[in-house]
Every structure is written in C-alpha cells, then in structure tokens.
Design a protein around this motif. Sequence first.
Motif, mmCIF file in Angstrom:
data_model
loop_
_atom_site.group_PDB
_atom_site.id
_atom_site.type_symbol
_atom_site.label_atom_id
_atom_site.label_comp_id
_atom_site.label_asym_id
_atom_site.label_seq_id
_atom_site.Cartn_x
_atom_site.Cartn_y
_atom_site.Cartn_z
ATOM 1 N N GLY A 34 0.798 -1.221 0.000
ATOM 2 C CA GLY A 34 0.000 0.000 0.000
ATOM 3 C C GLY A 34 0.825 1.261 0.000
ATOM 4 O O GLY A 34 2.018 1.266 -0.351
ATOM 5 N N SER A 35 0.222 2.322 0.429
ATOM 6 C CA SER A 35 0.766 3.674 0.343
ATOM 7 C C SER A 35 2.175 3.779 0.912
ATOM 8 O O SER A 35 2.404 3.516 2.093
ATOM 9 N N GLY A 36 3.116 4.161 0.043
ATOM 10 C CA GLY A 36 4.468 4.441 0.499
ATOM 11 C C GLY A 36 5.254 3.231 0.967
ATOM 12 O O GLY A 36 6.299 3.373 1.594
ATOM 13 N N SER A 37 4.785 2.028 0.664
ATOM 14 C CA SER A 37 5.452 0.815 1.124
ATOM 15 C C SER A 37 6.138 0.126 -0.054
ATOM 16 O O SER A 37 6.195 0.658 -1.161
ATOM 17 N N SER A 38 6.669 -1.069 0.193
ATOM 18 C CA SER A 38 7.367 -1.821 -0.841
ATOM 19 C C SER A 38 7.277 -3.298 -0.495
ATOM 20 O O SER A 38 6.595 -3.694 0.452
ATOM 21 N N ARG A 39 7.991 -4.115 -1.266
ATOM 22 C CA ARG A 39 7.968 -5.557 -0.994
ATOM 23 C C ARG A 39 8.622 -5.884 0.345
ATOM 24 O O ARG A 39 8.484 -7.001 0.842
ATOM 25 N N HIS A 40 9.315 -4.918 0.942
ATOM 26 C CA HIS A 40 9.952 -5.135 2.237
ATOM 27 C C HIS A 40 9.033 -4.807 3.412
ATOM 28 O O HIS A 40 9.481 -4.827 4.561
#
Length: 223
Positions: A34-40
């Motif tokens: 979601g918002s501002g996140s990544s696969r990490h």
Amino acid sequence: MISEMVLVHTDDVTLPGDFVVPTPARAVVLFAHGSGSSRHSPRNRMVAAELRTAGFGTLLLDLLSEREERHDALTAEHRFDIPLLGRRLVAAIDWLEAQPDIRRLPVILFGASTGAAAALVAAAERPDRVLTVVSRGGRPDLAGEALGHVRASVLLIVGGQDHEVLKLNQEAALRLGAPHSLRVVPGATHLFEEPGALEQVAEAARQWCDDRLRSVRKAAPEE
C-alpha cells in the motif's frame, strides 16, 4: 522449494520481487503493498511467512521502480494511481502463468491500503486466473467501477478502531457483485500494530484461502 529474487517485466518498467514457493504448493499469493510501502513491508512479510507455513507460495513485488518510489515519496502521486498499479499486478499474474512449475496453481491477491484497490482492478482484468482477493486495511473504494466487475470472492479485513476505513469498506462491499465477507479485528487500528492483531489478519487470510480452495476442489468434475 523455490526461493529467489525475480524480475517482472511490464510495458514501462522492470519490477523486482521476492518469490518463495514451498513444495508442494497449493496456490500462490501475490502481494500488493500500500501507500508508500514496498515488498519489504514487515507486515506483509509476516503474513506471507504465515501463509507459507500453510502451503502457499508467495510473491512480494515492488509495484514502483526506484525512480518512481523516490518521486512518490515527495509527491504521493503514484501510490494513488490505481490504474497504473492494477496494470502492474496484471503483468505479475501473467508472469506467474508463464512459470512452468507453478502455472497451474490458483492465484490469490493480497492487497494492503491502496494495494487492495489495485488487486481488485487486477482481479476484474483476470477473472479466470484469480481465485480470491484479500484486503488488509484496504481502500477498495478506490477501485471504482472495477468493483462491479470482480468475479473472485473478496475478504475485507479492517481494524475495529480504523473508523474511516471501516466505513469505506462497508460502502465498497455494497458495490461488490462477487461473494464477499467483512472481517473486523476488534481494537485494531489501521496498521494492526496492536499485540496479536496482525496474527489475527494472517489467520483470517489463511482460513479464507483454505475455504476457497476446498470449494474449488468440491466443484471440480471427477476424472
């Protein structure tokens, strides 16, 4: 077991992902952060680890390039570009279908925040490939007209203290034509940071996916 960093090519960028598939696997869960996140994302990674113990493969994919992520950190522009994120999830679904070892496995989409809207858009685009969609603290309302075209079943998981998002999920559920369920985690806020809250999310997702797979097996014609 397959465990590798993979690259998914789309029309405009190449996206890295962490791909783990136990042997044997029952389905593959494609995560849309979601918002501002990544696969990490630590929350998605925790849920992914729990699902793998239940026999599900997982693909945690970056939906933005490094350049786009830097731009998004300043402007928040791309995280709300649901058509863009949806197209990239469709590319990931097609990538999964091209993998010889797992191409016949059902695909489950797990979306968080704005990633849930992208997952619903992708599910509407690939109705024959997506078994079900799970949303964690999602914004299904941002999927717009795609809500009425989703044919896969949908589980909406929302924190009981995430009042505005809960209201948006309730309203979006009324626009879903597919079978769906709304699961409220008591006392949880948007990020499910409370003790035991994320574990409830993982358990609800696992149980839901188990039930969907059993339904498919029962409906399959005998050979």
